[in-house]
Design a protein around this motif. Structure first.
Motif, mmCIF file in Angstrom:
data_model
loop_
_atom_site.group_PDB
_atom_site.id
_atom_site.type_symbol
_atom_site.label_atom_id
_atom_site.label_comp_id
_atom_site.label_asym_id
_atom_site.label_seq_id
_atom_site.Cartn_x
_atom_site.Cartn_y
_atom_site.Cartn_z
ATOM 1 N N VAL A 52 11.306 7.493 7.001
ATOM 2 C CA VAL A 52 11.273 8.267 5.757
ATOM 3 C C VAL A 52 9.896 8.902 5.580
ATOM 4 O O VAL A 52 9.785 10.084 5.244
ATOM 5 C CB VAL A 52 11.647 7.394 4.539
ATOM 6 N N VAL A 53 8.834 8.148 5.820
ATOM 7 C CA VAL A 53 7.473 8.692 5.719
ATOM 8 C C VAL A 53 7.274 9.832 6.714
ATOM 9 O O VAL A 53 6.708 10.877 6.377
ATOM 10 C CB VAL A 53 6.424 7.571 5.926
ATOM 11 N N GLN A 54 7.767 9.646 7.923
ATOM 12 C CA GLN A 54 7.669 10.692 8.941
ATOM 13 C C GLN A 54 8.404 11.949 8.477
ATOM 14 O O GLN A 54 7.892 13.074 8.602
ATOM 15 C CB GLN A 54 8.253 10.163 10.255
ATOM 16 N N ARG A 55 9.584 11.781 7.929
ATOM 17 C CA ARG A 55 10.366 12.924 7.437
ATOM 18 C C ARG A 55 9.643 13.612 6.279
ATOM 19 O O ARG A 55 9.591 14.843 6.209
ATOM 20 C CB ARG A 55 11.760 12.460 7.000
ATOM 21 N N LEU A 56 9.071 12.862 5.354
ATOM 22 C CA LEU A 56 8.324 13.449 4.239
ATOM 23 C C LEU A 56 7.128 14.247 4.741
ATOM 24 O O LEU A 56 6.835 15.332 4.228
ATOM 25 C CB LEU A 56 7.874 12.370 3.265
ATOM 26 N N ASN A 57 6.446 13.736 5.744
ATOM 27 C CA ASN A 57 5.311 14.473 6.319
ATOM 28 C C ASN A 57 5.770 15.774 6.964
ATOM 29 O O ASN A 57 5.088 16.791 6.871
ATOM 30 C CB ASN A 57 4.525 13.599 7.299
ATOM 31 N N ILE A 78 2.082 6.962 2.766
ATOM 32 C CA ILE A 78 1.476 5.960 3.643
ATOM 33 C C ILE A 78 2.540 5.199 4.423
ATOM 34 O O ILE A 78 3.502 4.685 3.837
ATOM 35 C CB ILE A 78 0.651 4.947 2.810
ATOM 36 N N ASP A 79 2.341 5.114 5.734
ATOM 37 C CA ASP A 79 3.135 4.197 6.547
ATOM 38 C C ASP A 79 2.498 2.823 6.348
ATOM 39 O O ASP A 79 1.455 2.523 6.908
ATOM 40 C CB ASP A 79 3.108 4.615 8.022
ATOM 41 N N ALA A 80 3.124 2.014 5.515
ATOM 42 C CA ALA A 80 2.557 0.716 5.172
ATOM 43 C C ALA A 80 2.910 -0.370 6.187
ATOM 44 O O ALA A 80 2.415 -1.486 6.089
ATOM 45 C CB ALA A 80 3.024 0.295 3.774
ATOM 46 N N GLY A 81 3.756 -0.045 7.135
ATOM 47 C CA GLY A 81 4.074 -0.999 8.190
ATOM 48 C C GLY A 81 4.656 -2.294 7.664
ATOM 49 O O GLY A 81 5.429 -2.313 6.715
ATOM 50 N N THR A 82 4.235 -3.391 8.276
ATOM 51 C CA THR A 82 4.851 -4.681 7.964
ATOM 52 C C THR A 82 4.085 -5.507 6.946
ATOM 53 O O THR A 82 4.647 -6.415 6.354
ATOM 54 C CB THR A 82 4.998 -5.529 9.238
ATOM 55 N N GLY A 83 2.842 -5.260 6.748
ATOM 56 C CA GLY A 83 2.088 -6.080 5.808
ATOM 57 C C GLY A 83 1.161 -5.298 4.916
ATOM 58 O O GLY A 83 0.693 -5.810 3.906
ATOM 59 N N ALA A 84 0.902 -4.057 5.278
ATOM 60 C CA ALA A 84 -0.064 -3.263 4.512
ATOM 61 C C ALA A 84 0.377 -3.060 3.073
ATOM 62 O O ALA A 84 -0.458 -2.966 2.176
ATOM 63 C CB ALA A 84 -0.307 -1.917 5.188
ATOM 64 N N SER A 85 1.690 -3.016 2.842
ATOM 65 C CA SER A 85 2.162 -2.814 1.469
ATOM 66 C C SER A 85 1.636 -3.911 0.559
ATOM 67 O O SER A 85 1.208 -3.652 -0.561
ATOM 68 C CB SER A 85 3.683 -2.767 1.430
#
Length: 166
Positions: A28-33, A50-57
């Motif tokens: 979804v982030v890739q598509r928004l970009n 932001i691509d928050a990945g697995t823990g960054a959120s």
């Protein structure tokens, strides 16, 4: 202070691209970009994607306090909500405690409490665009989303755009 804390809206794609449908948030982030070319509102200085990945959120959200300018957080992630694979739903803070299992990262750390706290203490609007997953490959690696979840990515990006208009 990280730059994204100076924004008014955070869009976070959560999940692990190595675990099949758990890569939905990244997609979804890739598509928004990609959509920035045709949707100028995504280029706003007030928005961080932001691509928050697995823990960054978890770490990003833990930094929100009364000093930050954030007014809205939109999260794109898979959910296990008993829906049909690829089905999308919007969830708000009052909905989150009712989710039996909310996959926010590879360690299955639920963020419902943190999201509710941010909403209640700092008045930040929270919206989760959840996509019912079909397949999680853990412990195996699979770099592809299921067809159902792939088909939901564009609609999820449109749902993000709708939230930006509110």
């Amino acid at each position: 202070m990280p730059e994204y804390l100076e924004k008014e809206t955070l869009i976070l794609g959560c999940g692990n691209i190595l675990l099949a449908d758990d890569g939905f948030g990244f997609a979804v982030v890739q598509r928004l970009n990609e959509m920035k070319q045709t949707n100028p509102e995504l280029n706003s200085e007030k928005i961080a994607i932001i691509d928050a990945g697995t823990g960054a959120s978890h770490f990003i959200l833990s930094l929100i306090d009364e000093e930050t300018k954030i007014k809205k957080v939109i999260i794109a992630d898979i959910i296990d909500y008993g829906l049909n694979p690829g089905e999308l739903t919007k969830l708000y803070p009052e909905d989150l405690p009712n989710i039996p299992k909310y996959h926010i990262d590879a360690h299955d750390m639920p963020l419902a409490g943190m999201l509710n706290d941010i909403h209640e203490r700092f008045g930040v609007e929270i919206v989760v665009i959840g996509c019912q997953y079909k397949y999680l490959s853990a412990p195996d690696v699979c770099l592809e989303l299921s067809d159902e979840v792939t088909a939901a990515v564009d609609k999820a990006a449109e749902m993000v755009l709708e939230e930006l208009e509110k």
